[in-house]
Design a protein around this motif. Sequence first.
Motif, PDB file in Angstrom:
ATOM      1  N   LYS A  72      55.960  -5.435  49.517  1.00  0.00           N
ATOM      2  CA  LYS A  72      56.437  -4.016  49.308  1.00  0.00           C
ATOM      3  C   LYS A  72      54.730  -3.313  48.560  1.00  0.00           C
ATOM      4  O   LYS A  72      54.609  -4.047  47.640  1.00  0.00           O
ATOM      5  CB  LYS A  72      57.389  -3.185  48.246  1.00  0.00           C
ATOM      6  CG  LYS A  72      58.891  -2.666  49.229  1.00  0.00           C
ATOM      7  CD  LYS A  72      59.379  -2.552  48.473  1.00  0.00           C
ATOM      8  CE  LYS A  72      60.312  -2.082  49.728  1.00  0.00           C
ATOM      9  NZ  LYS A  72      60.539  -1.330  50.550  1.00  0.00           N
ATOM     10  N   GLN A 172      64.117   8.480  45.533  1.00  0.00           N
ATOM     11  CA  GLN A 172      64.789   7.037  45.660  1.00  0.00           C
ATOM     12  C   GLN A 172      63.773   6.280  44.565  1.00  0.00           C
ATOM     13  O   GLN A 172      62.981   6.967  44.401  1.00  0.00           O
ATOM     14  CB  GLN A 172      63.151   6.837  46.936  1.00  0.00           C
ATOM     15  CG  GLN A 172      64.609   6.722  48.453  1.00  0.00           C
ATOM     16  CD  GLN A 172      64.248   6.603  49.058  1.00  0.00           C
ATOM     17  OE1 GLN A 172      62.855   5.787  49.716  1.00  0.00           O
ATOM     18  NE2 GLN A 172      64.766   6.328  50.565  1.00  0.00           N
ATOM     19  N   THR A 175      60.900   0.766  44.490  1.00  0.00           N
ATOM     20  CA  THR A 175      61.242   0.212  44.873  1.00  0.00           C
ATOM     21  C   THR A 175      61.686   0.781  46.743  1.00  0.00           C
ATOM     22  O   THR A 175      62.517  -0.317  47.106  1.00  0.00           O
ATOM     23  CB  THR A 175      61.806  -0.922  44.805  1.00  0.00           C
ATOM     24  OG1 THR A 175      63.052  -0.614  44.073  1.00  0.00           O
ATOM     25  CG2 THR A 175      61.110  -1.626  44.223  1.00  0.00           C
ATOM     26  N   GLY A 176      62.207   1.724  46.375  1.00  0.00           N
ATOM     27  CA  GLY A 176      62.971   2.652  47.810  1.00  0.00           C
ATOM     28  C   GLY A 176      65.144   2.562  47.328  1.00  0.00           C
ATOM     29  O   GLY A 176      64.778   3.001  48.522  1.00  0.00           O
ATOM     30  N   GLN A 177      65.257   2.027  45.988  1.00  0.00           N
ATOM     31  CA  GLN A 177      67.103   2.548  46.529  1.00  0.00           C
ATOM     32  C   GLN A 177      66.647   4.500  45.950  1.00  0.00           C
ATOM     33  O   GLN A 177      65.907   4.435  45.607  1.00  0.00           O
ATOM     34  CB  GLN A 177      66.595   1.562  45.290  1.00  0.00           C
ATOM     35  CG  GLN A 177      66.978   0.413  45.721  1.00  0.00           C
ATOM     36  CD  GLN A 177      67.954  -1.013  44.373  1.00  0.00           C
ATOM     37  OE1 GLN A 177      67.560  -0.830  42.986  1.00  0.00           O
ATOM     38  NE2 GLN A 177      69.023  -1.114  44.755  1.00  0.00           N
ATOM     39  N   ASN A 178      68.578   4.258  45.855  1.00  0.00           N
ATOM     40  CA  ASN A 178      68.370   5.220  46.341  1.00  0.00           C
ATOM     41  C   ASN A 178      69.365   5.822  44.692  1.00  0.00           C
ATOM     42  O   ASN A 178      69.559   5.451  44.223  1.00  0.00           O
ATOM     43  CB  ASN A 178      69.640   5.785  46.964  1.00  0.00           C
ATOM     44  CG  ASN A 178      68.801   6.605  48.215  1.00  0.00           C
ATOM     45  OD1 ASN A 178      68.351   7.031  49.022  1.00  0.00           O
ATOM     46  ND2 ASN A 178      69.718   5.360  49.635  1.00  0.00           N
TER      47      ASN A 178
ATOM     48  N   ALA B 172      73.241  -4.867  44.786  1.00  0.00           N
ATOM     49  CA  ALA B 172      72.685  -5.518  45.814  1.00  0.00           C
ATOM     50  C   ALA B 172      71.916  -6.978  45.555  1.00  0.00           C
ATOM     51  O   ALA B 172      71.565  -7.131  44.016  1.00  0.00           O
ATOM     52  CB  ALA B 172      71.592  -4.748  45.066  1.00  0.00           C
ATOM     53  N   THR B 174      68.752  -7.654  45.799  1.00  0.00           N
ATOM     54  CA  THR B 174      67.318  -7.173  45.135  1.00  0.00           C
ATOM     55  C   THR B 174      67.333  -5.941  44.874  1.00  0.00           C
ATOM     56  O   THR B 174      67.980  -4.681  44.942  1.00  0.00           O
ATOM     57  CB  THR B 174      66.221  -7.677  46.626  1.00  0.00           C
ATOM     58  OG1 THR B 174      65.785  -6.285  47.360  1.00  0.00           O
ATOM     59  CG2 THR B 174      66.151  -8.685  46.699  1.00  0.00           C
ATOM     60  N   ASN B 175      65.988  -5.508  44.264  1.00  0.00           N
ATOM     61  CA  ASN B 175      66.294  -3.750  43.801  1.00  0.00           C
ATOM     62  C   ASN B 175      65.281  -3.321  45.666  1.00  0.00           C
ATOM     63  O   ASN B 175      65.249  -2.149  44.798  1.00  0.00           O
ATOM     64  CB  ASN B 175      65.172  -3.446  42.761  1.00  0.00           C
ATOM     65  CG  ASN B 175      63.756  -3.881  42.856  1.00  0.00           C
ATOM     66  OD1 ASN B 175      63.544  -4.491  43.871  1.00  0.00           O
ATOM     67  ND2 ASN B 175      63.020  -3.912  41.631  1.00  0.00           N
ATOM     68  N   GLU B 176      65.691  -3.529  46.168  1.00  0.00           N
ATOM     69  CA  GLU B 176      64.546  -2.935  47.572  1.00  0.00           C
ATOM     70  C   GLU B 176      65.858  -2.259  48.868  1.00  0.00           C
ATOM     71  O   GLU B 176      65.369  -2.020  49.767  1.00  0.00           O
ATOM     72  CB  GLU B 176      63.472  -3.955  47.780  1.00  0.00           C
ATOM     73  CG  GLU B 176      62.628  -4.438  47.298  1.00  0.00           C
ATOM     74  CD  GLU B 176      61.824  -5.495  47.696  1.00  0.00           C
ATOM     75  OE1 GLU B 176      61.788  -5.582  48.768  1.00  0.00           O
ATOM     76  OE2 GLU B 176      60.632  -4.767  46.847  1.00  0.00           O
ATOM     77  N   VAL B 177      66.769  -2.628  48.219  1.00  0.00           N
ATOM     78  CA  VAL B 177      68.079  -2.272  49.240  1.00  0.00           C
ATOM     79  C   VAL B 177      68.607  -0.815  48.801  1.00  0.00           C
ATOM     80  O   VAL B 177      68.491  -0.392  47.747  1.00  0.00           O
ATOM     81  CB  VAL B 177      69.126  -3.244  48.861  1.00  0.00           C
ATOM     82  CG1 VAL B 177      70.243  -3.035  50.359  1.00  0.00           C
ATOM     83  CG2 VAL B 177      68.641  -5.104  49.412  1.00  0.00           C
ATOM     84  N   ALA B 178      68.928  -0.134  49.879  1.00  0.00           N
ATOM     85  CA  ALA B 178      68.399   1.311  49.769  1.00  0.00           C
ATOM     86  C   ALA B 178      69.626   1.389  48.920  1.00  0.00           C
ATOM     87  O   ALA B 178      69.480   2.512  48.230  1.00  0.00           O
ATOM     88  CB  ALA B 178      69.434   1.955  50.964  1.00  0.00           C
ATOM     89  N   ASP B 180      72.460   0.378  45.460  1.00  0.00           N
ATOM     90  CA  ASP B 180      72.768  -1.049  44.508  1.00  0.00           C
ATOM     91  C   ASP B 180      73.639  -1.286  45.006  1.00  0.00           C
ATOM     92  O   ASP B 180      74.707  -2.396  43.864  1.00  0.00           O
ATOM     93  CB  ASP B 180      72.026  -0.212  43.015  1.00  0.00           C
ATOM     94  CG  ASP B 180      71.815  -1.528  42.451  1.00  0.00           C
ATOM     95  OD1 ASP B 180      70.993  -2.506  42.459  1.00  0.00           O
ATOM     96  OD2 ASP B 180      72.678  -1.462  40.809  1.00  0.00           O
TER      97      ASP B 180
END
Lengths: 441, 265
Positions: A72, A172, A175-178, B172, B174-178, B180
């Motif tokens: 990323k 977001q 890092t793309g998390q909601n 989650a 990692t912190n890259e999953v939609a 948490d």
Amino acid sequence: MNIVLPRIAIRNLMRQKKRTILLAGAIAFGIMIVTLINGFAGSFVRNVSENFAYLMGGHVFVSGSEYTPSGKRISVIRDDSSIMKALSTAGLTWSSLQKTSETSATLIFESKSIRQNLTGMDLAHSSMLKERLALVKGSWDNLNWPNALIISQSVANKLNVLPGDTVVAQFQTVTGQNNVGEFRVAAITVDSSFIGSIMTYAQLDYLNNLIGLGPNEYMSLGIMLSNLDEAGAFANKLYAAMKTMDLQLFDRTAKQDNGSMTPFQSMIREQNSETWTGTKYRVYTIDDVLAQARQIVVALDTASVAILIVLFAIVMIGISNTFRMAMYERIREIGTMRAVGVQRKEIRSMFLYEALFLALAGAVAGIILALIVMAVLSAIRFDPQSPVFLILKKGHFSFYLPPLRALGNILIIAALTLVAVYAPANAAAKMPPAEALRTVK
Amino acid sequence: MFSTTMLTKKYWRAAIVAAFVVILGLGVGISPVAAQDKPDPKALLAQVDTLSDFTGQDFSAVFTIVTQKPGEKDSVTQARVFRRDTKKQFLILIMLPEVNKGQGYLREDDNVWFYDPSSRKFSHSSVKENLQNTKAKNSDFTLSSFAQDYTVTSMTEGMVGKFPVWILDLKANTNEVAYDRVVLSIRKDPTMLLIRQDYSVNGRLMRTTAYPKYVQLEGKLLPSQILILDEINKGEKSQITMTEQSVSPLPDKVFTKAFLEQVSR
């Protein structure tokens, strides 16, 4: 200098007033159109750049980017001490600095929602905001609230919120998390433009915490200068200073052969295709971002040249025919002049003087007309919500006509008119005096 | 005489009531259940993932998404989805509404492109983006990977309506999953996901998804109806209905930009 011939030429023009006015009017109209296009193109890029500089909070920008192990690319400046050192060692001066983070967010209030560009900055200490935004409701004092939010009037109307109301924002993280945050409406501003109305401002620290950045981190440093014209040189000096400090930089100097149209696009492509460790910086100006706007100016200038050619091709045919007609009307007069000793080249010069005066009078009238139209158009104030607002200067059309450009247009018209009249003038000069005197109109 | 609007309203009311019954059942139904061996949570997650896994096969279906937003007319989005899980590929082709017909999403590995036939241009998108103006995300049409993306923090028993379920609380990796945190309510027998709750990074419930109907396809249980409730913007919801599902092999060209451009004309 023989001033008799110019005086005869002026007298001849005055003898046929209607014809002269019509011919000069045609030239004036063409010059007016071309001058208006040139004047509009001259201020177009400047207006767009200034308007965007205000919206983006700077004339020059430094943004940081990190490449994560999972592939990323995160926009972040974690430590700006090296940038500040580079600014200092390069001996650069600026009006203000603006540290910003941003995300695209959906603002929600009582089942109503709207998509906004949410920009985080130090609201309480941002001089740019206070200078540029006019409050409709709320107070600058509210900007001390930790979760303060500044929204435009159209957004407030759409959500039906007032200062003090709490809206929920959905967005977001880097890092793309909601994630979700609650913001309190601190101030409602006048819609500064069509694009300005999608800009919403929040506290930098509060937004950073929600999008996964630390308290002293941010995404982009905006540098406002006293003059837009200094942006290019400023960015080059800053880039060079950062390079000497061995900071990782995306190349801002060369346009590459990878399909990118501008160096800025090239930098973006580089960022999206390369891998690196640590933070890599981009240094760019508002003009770099808007480089494609310059292509519009090139298109406008090309269009003005095309219009000039088409209009004057028509006008020149008319002038050429009119002068041929004038030659036949004055054929006995020419014969008499030749009989009393006027030379051929003086007859030719007399016609050419007439053409030159006609062209100059038409061109000057055209430029005066263009200036009047510019003044009228500049007086009209456009609605801030209008999509054309970005090309306006403080809500008004503005024009800038380089003096050399206007002079060039006059010279082109004069030269074209002389070319158009040369053939009938030559025919008049070559006419034998006896034959001219025998001719009956 | 019934009008179409009346039918739609009746249908919606029934669907929403059903969804709430299911969800309320979850809330109040936590009670002692018949003693049953506690499965390995990781294995249970892997089993849920397997339900939507078509690795080695192609999958296609038509999804109709009816989205409700307060104060707005219901919107209907219809999309044909083509999936090839072996290569992490999908193609979503929008068929309705008419104004968006021909738009599409193409995924290859972790890259997702959105194609707009009006501009004939591709732009970058993400599996985390919402599909058009609906509450569904592009990732809702892909293979799930709970076992890989999440760690089970707690596993309890409960009831969803009349069905005993395992309630798995996931965090989650990692912190890259939609999302948490995700809470799954998985029916015990047969194993099938009944409810999924997605939480934001700061722990706020964002989305509840109910899976009230399943169909069998090639020995796999697939949700044929999905209800998605937006928990932040209360009142916004989407219902997804799956039809024309198939595991027939698809030509390779389906997962190409050229194909998307061709079918969008």
